[in-house]
Design a protein around this motif. Structure first.
Motif: not given
Length: 221
Positions: A112-116, A125-130, A177-185, A216-221
């Motif tokens: 919620r906090r990092e990907c509004g 796609t950018s590097e997300l925190s662990e 919004t954050y182009s997060i890769p997900v599996p096919r299903f 909310y107009e900028s990508p996740v840091a």
């Protein structure tokens, strides 16, 4: 008639949940959109209509009864109409569905906090925190379990569209919004959610909103 007060459709994930919940009820309702964090926000949220929620949206008024918090709105409308509109009829499936909805309600603070939410944007796609990665893995695991155990009756998590899909709908928009890769299903499930007529209606309306919240107009840091 029911009256639902919501925030900006572009940014307010909890408003989307409340709005979908009311649409699922089949009951007529008046919709009032209040732009969040504008110059009049503080004054407006001190008014009588907002007071019970502490100034948060969504808020549902049912005559003199006020219900705030998206999950509470789901439960109120399930009691008022038909629980089967929101929850699986099968007891085992219903237990899992309630657990998933409650976990969505109380968890995933890092996501919620990092990907509004911003349904008007799609960032590369950018590097997300662990911590965010771990929450995404947990969400995908839950989706996979729901589909495998109880999703044979239709394309949604428990077959038919219901409360759990409502609760996870803003997660679907965040993954886009954050182009997060997900599996096919998961991609197939996300496509099903985004193809729902109400989601299309919400996202199209968001494009027409004049308000912009810069944070909310900028990508996740």
């Amino acid at each position: 008639m029911l009256k639902l007060i919501i925030g900006n459709k572009a940014y307010s994930s909890w408003s989307l949940r409340g709005w979908l919940a009311v649409k699922q009820s089949g009951l007529p309702f008046e919709e009032i959109t209040v732009p969040m964090f504008d110059a009049d926000w503080d004054k407006r949220t001190e008014g009588d209509e907002f007071a019970p929620s502490g100034g948060k949206v969504p808020i549902l008024w049912d005559d003199q009864t006020v219900i705030w918090d998206s999950l509470a709105i789901i439960e109120w409308l399930a009691d008022k109409t038909d629980k089967a509109r929101y929850w699986p009829r099968d007891e085992t499936a219903r237990g899992m569905a309630r657990s998933m909805a409650a976990e969505m309600h109380s968890s995933y603070a890092n996501l919620r906090r990092e990907c509004g939410m911003n349904v008007r944007k799609q960032f590369p796609t950018s590097e997300l925190s662990e911590p965010v990665k771990a929450e995404i893995i947990r969400i995908l695991e839950l989706w996979a379990q729901a589909r495998a155990r109880h999703g044979s009756g239709g394309p949604y998590l428990f077959g038919d569209f219901g409360a759990v899909d409502i609760m996870f709908a803003p997660v679907v928009t965040r993954f886009v919004t954050y182009s997060i890769p997900v599996p096919r299903f998961a991609a197939a499930y996300m496509e099903t959610i985004l193809d729902h007529a109400w989601m299309k209606e919400w996202i199209e309306a968001a494009q027409e909103e004049p308000w912009v919240i810069e944070q909310y107009e900028s990508p996740v840091a």
